[in-house]
Enzyme design. Sequence first.
Site, PDB file in Angstrom:
ATOM      1  N   ILE A 153      -6.927 102.378  58.113  1.00 53.41           N
ATOM      2  CA  ILE A 153      -7.190 102.958  59.431  1.00 53.41           C
ATOM      3  C   ILE A 153      -7.509 104.434  59.276  1.00 53.41           C
ATOM      4  O   ILE A 153      -6.775 105.171  58.623  1.00 53.41           O
ATOM      5  CB  ILE A 153      -5.954 102.817  60.354  1.00 53.41           C
ATOM      6  CG1 ILE A 153      -5.488 101.365  60.398  1.00 53.41           C
ATOM      7  CG2 ILE A 153      -6.256 103.346  61.749  1.00 53.41           C
ATOM      8  CD1 ILE A 153      -4.105 101.187  61.000  1.00 53.41           C
ATOM      9  N   CYS A 154      -8.606 104.833  59.872  1.00 56.34           N
ATOM     10  CA  CYS A 154      -9.002 106.231  59.797  1.00 56.34           C
ATOM     11  C   CYS A 154      -8.438 106.971  61.009  1.00 56.34           C
ATOM     12  O   CYS A 154      -9.060 107.012  62.065  1.00 56.34           O
ATOM     13  CB  CYS A 154     -10.535 106.290  59.769  1.00 56.34           C
ATOM     14  SG  CYS A 154     -11.183 107.923  59.597  1.00 56.34           S
ATOM     15  N   LEU A 155      -7.249 107.497  60.841  1.00 51.18           N
ATOM     16  CA  LEU A 155      -6.562 108.135  61.964  1.00 51.18           C
ATOM     17  C   LEU A 155      -5.787 109.329  61.417  1.00 51.18           C
ATOM     18  O   LEU A 155      -4.937 109.175  60.540  1.00 51.18           O
ATOM     19  CB  LEU A 155      -5.615 107.111  62.610  1.00 51.18           C
ATOM     20  CG  LEU A 155      -4.795 107.564  63.811  1.00 51.18           C
ATOM     21  CD1 LEU A 155      -5.714 107.954  64.968  1.00 51.18           C
ATOM     22  CD2 LEU A 155      -3.854 106.458  64.259  1.00 51.18           C
TER      23      LEU A 155
END
Lengths: 231, 159
Positions: free
Chosen positions: B96-98
């Site tokens: 997840i790109c967070l």
Amino acid sequence: MDSVDDNTNVQPMPKLDSQDPVKNHGESSAGASGGSEDGSFDCNICLELAQDPVVTLCGHLFCWPCLHRWVKSRIGSNKDCPVCKAIVKEDKVVPLYGRGKVGSVDPRSKAVPGVDIPHRPSGQRPDAARHPEQQHQPYGFTFVAGSGIPVTAARFGNITLSAGFGLFPSLFGFHLHGYDGTGTPSGFHFRIPGNHRPAASPSNQYQQQEVILSRILLFLGCFVIVCLIFF
Amino acid sequence: MSTSTPQKTLSRIAAHRLQKELAEWQANPPTGFKHKATDDIQLWIIEVTGAPGTLYENEQYYLQVDFPEQYPMEAPQVIFVKDPPMHPHIYSNGHICLDILYDSWSPAMTVSSICMSILSMLSSSTSKERPPDNDRYVRNCRNGRSPKETRWWFHDDKV
Ligand SMILES: [Zn+2]
Ligand SMILES: [Zn+2]
């Protein structure tokens, strides 16, 4: 993440509003078990009732060991408040001294071998409020000539002992024995039993003290100017 | 999914804090999330249900949260397992790109607050698609690299 430069990808990532998780955290800590009733006095890092509590200038509460560990882990990045991202300086945090648990050993300060938690910073104590009644020489203290410190504070655990060293006329031999004013000086009742030395009249004492203080300040001022000129 | 996160025992601080978080979660679970009991407090499996009125309405996904020894000073590793949702910031390997999972982590965050952020990221999506660099990224991660080792590039994209 700096150590993986060689084989890393560069990925786009959305930047969430950093306030969001903070709000969520505040809500989720309510009704917590084991901490204070509503979480108001829980550390923002370990979520327990804060031990050795300190407050940052932005007002967020932490255990001193928890905050110290976080700041220490931020080598090379911003030392920011975990809650609101304001800059945190360890020497600027304010310790909270409550009543309880003097001298108890906080398990969090012992939990990580090899990581020494330094002593919590001390409170920055402004001078005691000036009041004529507080200016009688306390029994048992002798004034050391040359010491210009009006107030000293010593801390043992959570107890702060303050001793006021005023600049008393009696030091200079005035009013040592018997004041000749009329009426009882208002400070009389507050003297520690056993101090048989009659107090000087408060107003007289006050004036004397102001004169002496202003002389000392004048001297200090001159000294500073001389220093500035020669160094 | 195997990762390169070393499985060390939690520090006592981390264990305390996790128990605390679990108790809070059970008393007050974040809407749309279910904690799946495992016998390992260091590894949480969380069921996510897409929020009503979004592209992911009523769909079920699974998050795996892996806690490092030094939690919460260090962020947990959070990835989707099984079938990750189709989303412009979720790779097909579940990463997840967070930002809060990496550079913007703070020890004041909790699993619960992470979940809220992930749900809000899902809910704001306008298209069910993979990130444009999905294939390249997933290929680079083939030997089980943790997303925490990725040098993520942050931008202010609102999706
Ligand atoms: Zn704490
Ligand atoms: Zn703050």
